[in-house]
Design a protein around this motif. Sequence first.
Motif, PDB file in Angstrom:
ATOM      1  N   LYS A 139      -2.864  -3.823  11.629  1.00 52.63           N
ATOM      2  CA  LYS A 139      -2.932  -2.422  11.202  1.00 52.63           C
ATOM      3  C   LYS A 139      -4.238  -1.798  11.645  1.00 52.63           C
ATOM      4  CE  LYS A 139      -3.973  -4.284   6.620  1.00 52.63           C
ATOM      5  NZ  LYS A 139      -3.730  -4.317   5.185  1.00 52.63           N
TER       6      LYS A 139
ATOM      7  N   THR B  83       0.836  -1.207   0.000  1.00 55.48           N
ATOM      8  CA  THR B  83       0.000   0.000   0.000  1.00 55.48           C
ATOM      9  C   THR B  83       0.870   1.257   0.000  1.00 55.48           C
ATOM     10  OG1 THR B  83      -1.665  -1.216   1.245  1.00 55.48           O
ATOM     11  CG2 THR B  83      -1.915   1.160   1.192  1.00 55.48           C
TER      12      THR B  83
ATOM     13  N   ASP C  13      -6.583  -0.574   4.412  1.00 60.47           N
ATOM     14  CA  ASP C  13      -5.928  -0.060   3.199  1.00 60.47           C
ATOM     15  C   ASP C  13      -6.833   0.900   2.434  1.00 60.47           C
ATOM     16  OD1 ASP C  13      -3.838  -1.631   3.877  1.00 60.47           O
ATOM     17  OD2 ASP C  13      -3.898  -2.920   2.112  1.00 60.47           O
TER      18      ASP C  13
ATOM     19  N   GLU D  38      -3.811  -3.805  -5.588  1.00 60.43           N
ATOM     20  CA  GLU D  38      -3.080  -4.505  -4.518  1.00 60.43           C
ATOM     21  C   GLU D  38      -3.798  -5.802  -4.179  1.00 60.43           C
ATOM     22  OE1 GLU D  38      -2.255  -2.341  -0.880  1.00 60.43           O
ATOM     23  OE2 GLU D  38      -1.916  -4.226   0.188  1.00 60.43           O
TER      24      GLU D  38
HETATM   25 MG   LIG Z   1      -1.798  -3.138   2.033  1.00 57.53          MG
END
Ligand SMILES: [Mg+2]
Length: 377
Positions: A277, A18, A48, A93
């Motif tokens: 994340k 990313t 993301d 992605e």
């Molecule tokens: Mg990512």
Amino acid sequence: MSQSRYIMIGGFLGAGKTTSILQFARHLSAQGFRVGLITNDQGAGLVDTAVVRSEEFPAEEISGGCFCCRFNSLVDAARQLTTNERPDVFLAEPVGSCTDLVATVSLPLQNIYGDSFRVAAMSVVVDPIRALRIFSADEGGRKFSDNVCYIYRKQLEEAEMIVINKTDLVEAKQLERLNELLSSQFPGTKIFNVSARSGVGLEPWFNAVYESQIASDKFMDIDYERYGKGESLLGWLNGSISFSGCKELDGNQLLADLATHLGRSVDQAGAEIAHLKMTINPVGNLYEIAALSLVRGGEEAEFSHRLSEPLEDGEILLNIRAESAPELLRETAMSAFDDVLGRKLGLDYSVDHLEHFRPGQPVPTYRITQEQQVHLP
Ligand SMILES: [Mg+2]
Ligand SMILES: Nc1nc2c(ncn2[C@@H]2O[C@H](COP(=O)(O)OP(=O)(O)OP(=O)(O)O)[C@@H](O)[C@H]2O)c(=O)[nH]1
């Protein structure tokens, strides 16, 4: 219809896909190109997507399965972006636990929709610390099981360009060693050394990708049973939480405290984190965001984006990918919310979405084999 470029940047969980895609998008935008971003996950509520949208790039999210298993959704997402934004370049992605993407995504896209897309060579981004642990026995640190490492190796095997990222994190000697290791294991593959965070080394890679076209004569053997076993060793958790009615709350600190709690608990349970994340933003404001990541056990989480103002309310997205039972991730998340949001900060929060699962056996919509490619008109 004119041809858009379709550029896919793969690589294992947490490698820096990313971050690289955002840099690529900025690089292309600065030259006047319109870009469209495509994110992907097995579940919904993607960190993301929140991060790329916060930078105001048009983005479509494909959730509920990977590109190869949801090939038609990928084409629909590209068409959706085309209707509104007419991108010159798509940056996509794939999920970080996916491989065999050339045969199941790039080549089908080139073969079926070649009039609409010029498909670029596949790049695979690598975290050097993770790669040294996987490719050499003497680096210490916890490693993933063999079948997870199988996926990791297959990702690199199908790459036309290997991008060693985060060169700022390792010493020159380690970097040299990794370059030697990768060029001996994957002879003929072009290797780039970059820091997506600082921008060092990105331009030669971006130029090479932009000019490239997928090789239609490179095929990889893969054992889907092992690939599926590797995927099924992983645990996934996606959650979203909201809260309101607070005063001058430091959202950056909240995120750091949650990450520390979660990271320690997963570590103590003996599970290896691939990527944990989180983002936090004021309710309804997608452009003010803090984002942080933890890409292996035993480390501190790092911020990629920070909030500049305190919060009165907030939305948190949490994504964890680890070699772990998904139930453990759920228990860990619930107790971290309780301890940090409830007890420490006294917030009246609500868990709006929480899903935990193991990725399923990959069943691609298309898979182009050497045999089929040879017989194309
Ligand atoms: Mg990512
Ligand atoms: N030190 C350093 N950190 C980086 C660099 N590039 C990315 N990171 C950090 O690595 C972490 C993971 O980066 P991402 O770009 O989210 O990785 P990803 O491959 O997209 O991860 P998944 O989508 O979960 O598979 C983030 O904290 C980034 O800020 C780099 O060049 N140097």
